[in-house]
Structures are given as C-alpha cells and as structure tokens.
Design an enzyme around this catalytic site. Structure first.
Site, PDB file in Angstrom:
ATOM      1  N   ASN A 240       0.838  -1.212   0.000  1.00  0.00           N
ATOM      2  CA  ASN A 240       0.000   0.000   0.000  1.00  0.00           C
ATOM      3  C   ASN A 240       0.865   1.251   0.000  1.00  0.00           C
ATOM      4  OD1 ASN A 240      -3.042  -0.489   0.122  1.00  0.00           O
ATOM      5  ND2 ASN A 240      -2.247  -2.012   1.568  1.00  0.00           N
TER       6      ASN A 240
ATOM      7  N   ARG B  73       3.372  -0.280  25.599  1.00  0.00           N
ATOM      8  CA  ARG B  73       2.920   0.172  24.286  1.00  0.00           C
ATOM      9  C   ARG B  73       2.707   1.686  24.314  1.00  0.00           C
ATOM     10  NH1 ARG B  73      -2.309   0.210  22.059  1.00  0.00           N
ATOM     11  NH2 ARG B  73      -3.136  -0.783  23.916  1.00  0.00           N
TER      12      ARG B  73
ATOM     13  N   ASN C 297      -6.451   4.699   8.046  1.00  0.00           N
ATOM     14  CA  ASN C 297      -6.027   3.296   7.992  1.00  0.00           C
ATOM     15  C   ASN C 297      -6.759   2.610   6.853  1.00  0.00           C
ATOM     16  OD1 ASN C 297      -4.843   0.818   8.926  1.00  0.00           O
ATOM     17  ND2 ASN C 297      -6.797   0.286   9.873  1.00  0.00           N
TER      18      ASN C 297
ATOM     19  N   SER D  75     -11.691  -1.090   3.142  1.00  0.00           N
ATOM     20  CA  SER D  75     -12.203   0.202   3.607  1.00  0.00           C
ATOM     21  C   SER D  75     -11.048   1.093   4.025  1.00  0.00           C
ATOM     22  CB  SER D  75     -13.076   0.013   4.863  1.00  0.00           C
ATOM     23  OG  SER D  75     -14.051  -0.988   4.674  1.00  0.00           O
TER      24      SER D  75
ATOM     25  N   GLU E 102     -11.761   3.446  18.853  1.00  0.00           N
ATOM     26  CA  GLU E 102     -12.380   2.129  18.659  1.00  0.00           C
ATOM     27  C   GLU E 102     -11.718   1.435  17.471  1.00  0.00           C
ATOM     28  OE1 GLU E 102     -16.858   1.172  18.670  1.00  0.00           O
ATOM     29  OE2 GLU E 102     -16.648   3.351  18.857  1.00  0.00           O
TER      30      GLU E 102
ATOM     31  N   ASP F 146     -10.611  -0.329  14.219  1.00  0.00           N
ATOM     32  CA  ASP F 146     -11.193  -0.526  12.876  1.00  0.00           C
ATOM     33  C   ASP F 146     -12.617  -0.006  12.774  1.00  0.00           C
ATOM     34  OD1 ASP F 146      -8.857  -1.777  12.088  1.00  0.00           O
ATOM     35  OD2 ASP F 146      -9.593  -3.774  12.552  1.00  0.00           O
TER      36      ASP F 146
HETATM   37  C1  GRF Z   1      -3.244  -4.944   3.949  1.00  0.00           C
HETATM   38  O1  GRF Z   1      -4.055  -6.037   3.658  1.00  0.00           O
HETATM   39  C2  GRF Z   1      -3.984  -3.929   4.777  1.00  0.00           C
HETATM   40  O2  GRF Z   1      -5.342  -3.869   4.468  1.00  0.00           O
HETATM   41  C3  GRF Z   1      -3.801  -4.451   6.175  1.00  0.00           C
HETATM   42  O3  GRF Z   1      -2.500  -4.954   6.191  1.00  0.00           O
HETATM   43  C4  GRF Z   1      -2.094  -5.315   4.874  1.00  0.00           C
HETATM   44  C5  GRF Z   1      -0.846  -4.539   4.569  1.00  0.00           C
HETATM   45  O4  GRF Z   1      -0.263  -4.879   3.349  1.00  0.00           O
HETATM   46  N1  GRF Z   1      -4.061  -3.403   7.144  1.00  0.00           N
HETATM   47  P1  GRF Z   1       0.949  -4.039   2.777  1.00  0.00           P
HETATM   48  O5  GRF Z   1       2.025  -4.018   3.850  1.00  0.00           O
HETATM   49  O6  GRF Z   1       0.453  -2.661   2.451  1.00  0.00           O
HETATM   50  O7  GRF Z   1       1.389  -4.789   1.552  1.00  0.00           O
END
Ligand code: GRF
Length: 217
Positions: free
Chosen positions: A15, A66, A108, A137, A144, A146
């Site tokens: 991503n 954390r 996110n 999404s 909260e 996700d």
């Molecule tokens: C994705 O599936 C995203 O939706 C989730 O973690 C994964 C991350 O993949 N939160 P990448 O590291 O972006 O390839």
C-alpha cells in the site's frame, strides 16, 4: 500547498508503494517525509528507500509499555509536522495518547467492508463466515479499533474456490486503488466529517468494483 504525510508500516509495504507511485505520477499532490516501522525487516522500508524517503525503525522491545512506545513515536512524528498519518499495514493497536496527538488526521486501510470482520485476519474471517462479498475500507482512526468514519470502500466478491491467499490478493488490488484515492481527496481538502458520516466534495458515489467515485485510480 503540498501536504505532508508520515506513513507507518510493519511489513510488505504494497500500500505504501501504491501511494508513493501515485505521488510520483503526480496524481497526489503530497510528499512523504518519513516512513516509520516497528519491524526491522519490514520490506516496506526498502521500498521507501527506493523512492528516496527517510525511514526509521523504532524497536518496541526498548520500551516497557505500548503507551511509552507510542508517546515516543508521536514525538518523532510531530517533528515532521504531518497533515496526515497514514497507517499502511501497521500491525499495532495505537494507544489513546497517540490518537489524541493526531486527532482526525490518522487514516487506515482494513481488508474488509467495515464494520464487518474487524481485527486480525479479516479475509479469513470473511471466508469462514461464508460471506459472498467482502472488500476493503479506508477509514479515520479513532479509539475504537477498525471503526472510525469510513472514507471509501470497495466491494470484492468471495469466490467458491477462494483460499485466504487468493481472496487477500483480490482485495489487495482494490486496496491499491482506494488508498491513493482517499489520500488524494484528503490532501485536496475535499473530505468533510460529520459525526460518523464522511462526505467527499464533488465525488461521484456508486459501488465498486466498477466504482464511479474512483476518479483517477
Ligand atoms: C493490507 O491487507 C492492509 O489492508 C492491512 O495490512 C495489509 C498490509 O499490506 N491493514 P501491505 O504491507 O500494504 O502490503
């Protein structure tokens, strides 16, 4: 004026790469000033370096809690003065202190149509449930898990022969479209939040996979 992003990752970074490509090609008018990882060997750190982006690995094992870790990284991130903090496969739940520090600015991506299948292994959850559709999404991050206001979603079919891997790959293709799209809208100041509801100014609304609201991706 061009906006600044800080991206948090834990792994593969696909991503992150989709976002960096969209910036490089001029679709998104922003820069990424820092990619921060909680995992030393996150492949996404290499991707960031290939694009000439500053990276930091901050080792959670040096922190007792954390909360302590999150307060430390929040201070580092504040120095970058980000307009948005982008979680791209960041596999740690953020403590309230972090969320307060960047309220309304953290986004996110989650591999389900939230509020369905929140938390870990969302694709596995969809398969086990026998759902015929799932998706992904992009949402604001609130305290909260996700469950913050949703900016954009893509619908993805679950096929009878799907494995967790094949379904995850099909969803991922759409993650790579909707995350850059959402960030483009954000940096263009087109996203208006009212309670749980998000309106994107001048966006077309419809349903993915053929989603007319995806203008450029
Ligand atoms: C994705 O599936 C995203 O939706 C989730 O973690 C994964 C991350 O993949 N939160 P990448 O590291 O972006 O390839």
């Amino acid at each position: 004026m061009s906006k600044n992003l800080v991206v948090l990752i834990s792994g593969r970074g696909s991503n992150l790469k989709a976002i960096l490509e969209a910036i490089k090609s001029g679709k998104i008018n922003a820069k990424v000033s820092l990619v921060l990882s909680n995992k030393k060997d996150a492949k996404g750190l290499e991707i960031a370096k290939e694009y000439g982006i500053k990276t930091k690995f901050i080792d959670p094992s040096f922190f007792e809690t954390r909360r302590g870790y999150d307060i430390y990284i929040a201070e580092l991130i504040k120095k970058e003065n980000p307009d948005f903090v982008v979680l791209a496969g960041y596999m740690r739940i953020l403590s309230d202190e972090f969320i307060d520090a960047f309220e309304g600015k953290i986004v996110n991506i989650h591999p389900s149509l939230v509020p369905a299948f929140q938390g870990k292994s969302a694709q596995r959850q969809a398969l086990d449930y026998g759902s015929l559709i799932t998706g992904c999404s992009v949402h604001f991050v609130t305290k909260e898990l996700d469950n913050g206001p949703v900016i954009v979603q893509a619908v993805v079919p679950v096929l009878p022969e799907d494995t967790e891997e094949s379904l995850s790959n099909r969803i991922l293709e759409f993650e790579h479209k909707i995350y850059p799209q959402a960030i483009k809208w954000l940096v263009e100041d087109r996203v208006v939040v009212s309670g749980r509801k998000v309106i994107v100014k001048d966006a077309k609304y419809g349903t993915l996979p053929v989603n007319p609201s995806l203008e450029d991706f």
